[in-house]
Motif scaffolding. Sequence first.
Motif, mmCIF file in Angstrom:
data_model
loop_
_atom_site.group_PDB
_atom_site.id
_atom_site.type_symbol
_atom_site.label_atom_id
_atom_site.label_comp_id
_atom_site.label_asym_id
_atom_site.label_seq_id
_atom_site.Cartn_x
_atom_site.Cartn_y
_atom_site.Cartn_z
ATOM 1 N N HIS A 155 0.768 -1.467 -0.096
ATOM 2 C CA HIS A 155 0.208 0.042 -0.045
ATOM 3 C C HIS A 155 0.780 1.315 -0.119
ATOM 4 N N THR A 156 1.889 1.379 0.835
ATOM 5 C CA THR A 156 2.759 2.393 1.091
ATOM 6 C C THR A 156 3.852 2.552 -0.011
ATOM 7 N N GLY A 157 4.506 1.427 -0.231
ATOM 8 C CA GLY A 157 5.638 1.269 -0.987
ATOM 9 C C GLY A 157 6.714 2.093 -0.086
ATOM 10 N N ALA A 196 -3.094 -4.151 -6.034
ATOM 11 C CA ALA A 196 -2.205 -4.612 -7.298
ATOM 12 C C ALA A 196 -1.488 -3.513 -7.735
ATOM 13 N N ARG A 197 -0.255 -3.732 -8.468
ATOM 14 C CA ARG A 197 0.411 -2.913 -8.957
ATOM 15 C C ARG A 197 0.031 -2.441 -10.265
ATOM 16 N N LEU A 198 -0.474 -3.507 -11.223
ATOM 17 C CA LEU A 198 -0.740 -3.378 -12.262
ATOM 18 C C LEU A 198 -2.160 -4.446 -12.809
ATOM 19 N N ILE A 233 8.238 -4.251 -7.790
ATOM 20 C CA ILE A 233 6.951 -3.469 -7.719
ATOM 21 C C ILE A 233 7.320 -1.933 -6.749
ATOM 22 N N ASP A 234 8.688 -1.673 -7.021
ATOM 23 C CA ASP A 234 9.181 -0.505 -6.580
ATOM 24 C C ASP A 234 8.278 0.628 -7.237
ATOM 25 N N PRO A 235 7.662 1.476 -6.543
ATOM 26 C CA PRO A 235 6.972 2.710 -7.327
ATOM 27 C C PRO A 235 7.758 3.196 -8.187
#
Length: 642
Positions: A404-406, A519-521, A544-546
């Motif tokens: 959620h936060t990354g 999900a990221r994508l 999944i690094d922002p």
Amino acid sequence: MPHSPAKVPPGAPEIRATVPLLEPPDWAVTQRALFDLLDHAWRRFARDFTGPDGRLNYTGQLSTRDGVDDFYEVFFNWPQLYLLGGADDLLPAAERHWEGVTAQLTELGMLHGEFERGYDWFHQGESLLLFYFLCMAAPDRWAERALRFADLYVDPAHGNYDPGHRIITRPHNGSDPERRGLFDGDVYPWLQHEADTYGYPLPWLLETDDGPHPLSADPRLGPQMRDRMGAGDTAVNLAATGLVLNAWILSGDERYRNWIVEYVGAWRERTEVNGWVVPDNVSPHGVVGGLLEGRWYGGHYGWSWPHGWHSVGHAACVAALAASTVTGDDDHLSLVAASLDELIGRGRVMPFSESDSSLPSKWEAELGPDAHTPTLHLPFRHGDLGWFDYNPVTLPVPMALWHHTGSAEDRARLERLRKAEGFDWRTVRPFRAKEESGHEKAWFAFLAGDDPDYPQRILAAAQAQIRHRLRRMDRYRDRDVDEADIHVWQQCNPVVTEALVQLTWGGPQVLYGGGLQQARLRYHDADAGRPGLPPDVAALITSIDPEATTVELVNLSPETARTVIAQAGAFAEHTITAVRYTTCADDSWIGDLYDYGHTEPVTSQVKAACHSAYLTVRLPASTRVRMTLALRLRSRAPSYGG
């Protein structure tokens, strides 16, 4: 049937894959084979265990308030598979099963107005996962129900919510305001083997010279449970925020946002007063411990009985994420993060074989030979004698927080937990829990760059579980299921989605206590006008690094071009600010001049600016593309409709 494609705004960037697919990667071939096997498996289950109207083959009765979840849970991830790219007819099948099971449970006296009459939110959260995924897959068709269900809690007229004390009024709540207490009859329907596993509620009332009596024989416990645990609010009710968040995403109505902020805010205030460990009970007058002689623990499905962190922590996480989502304020996450850190601070290193865990069967499957390896254990429960019920570290909550936060802080917590473990997180165990999760540790090691072979191994494990369940279906399909055996449907459900969620969406499996998907994508098939990966297309998210979410898309078809719409976030809540992707410097390989034996295509990196939640990717036959996306997390209002 009609589909709802993502509404891609004008000016959204478009990428065309130009890198030839010379030798398809093993992970891509295995991923598409998994989709094919899943398609066979769900059809087999529907044929063998359900009737024409979608209901389960069951002719018995239900003698207690328990059981609704066991009917719905069977299908919880079927629409999730559709959203991932499962067959077109999987969505109408999942809708038919919801309708059939709902009619079946109504006839059994368990539902009113299509909703649970009144039961705890540990089980209601499990029941509603199927519904949430249906809302995600077909929001227009399911919105009316979603808002009607949420109003059972947001509108005080239904009797479930007291705005004056900011509490849900009772542990068993739902569509029937007359449903009171915790059970019908004189005693809680608690079997002796369950008491042997989890102990007894209100244990300080049961101590006698000869020890506690069985629940059915003790004349005090029935009335005491009804009076002390069957009224007021309990922490597991926090999972109701998932229902209200679902309505807010569908409607944008501020009533739902305001309710989440008010209700979660009240629990956060109580948590702060309690030294940042979320309490598990509140009296009808809004007082923590008001019915339990001042104890902050001891409520229904709370810290003392039966599951502790497994129920309290997951419900608190659902609520914290809901409040953060509707406000954009991550301070709400302290509701669960502080309790998690308290447990970590009280951790002990020991072999599981020496722990006092109440969940031996779960951990024997997940740990395998490492059951004898000293590793970090956290206390899941608390009673008059302090913390107890030590279990190995579970990752659904810390993974949900980090996703959620990354944030560096939430990732560092995971790194500390990994360092404290006595075994290798890269290990992929061959098990499937009913939550369809449990492989987060190996997935995290992959995301950390330590295990490039993870995709192939988790996909192989998923295939093995499907085949195992197909064989189990052979054993059970001709048997009559009675009330004691209704879990057999979950044990036979062959839809396995954890691997696909991790690898294609870059997200953890949904929190089973009633959370919404992360999900990221996500993807949409632009040509078919529906959600999910198109046929022949495989996806792999390796980071999944922002600032650097990396995904590879592969079109395995030798003949057919595909167009994929990549969506940033489960609900288009993120913004893609930039994209770097591989391209061929020379596209001559497309024509007759390309000679695989003598010419290797030359690739380079292209960078494009972007300011959209969507990206269109055109994949000619036998092509692949690797993209690295910079994302601004939760920068847009979440939406099911694109």
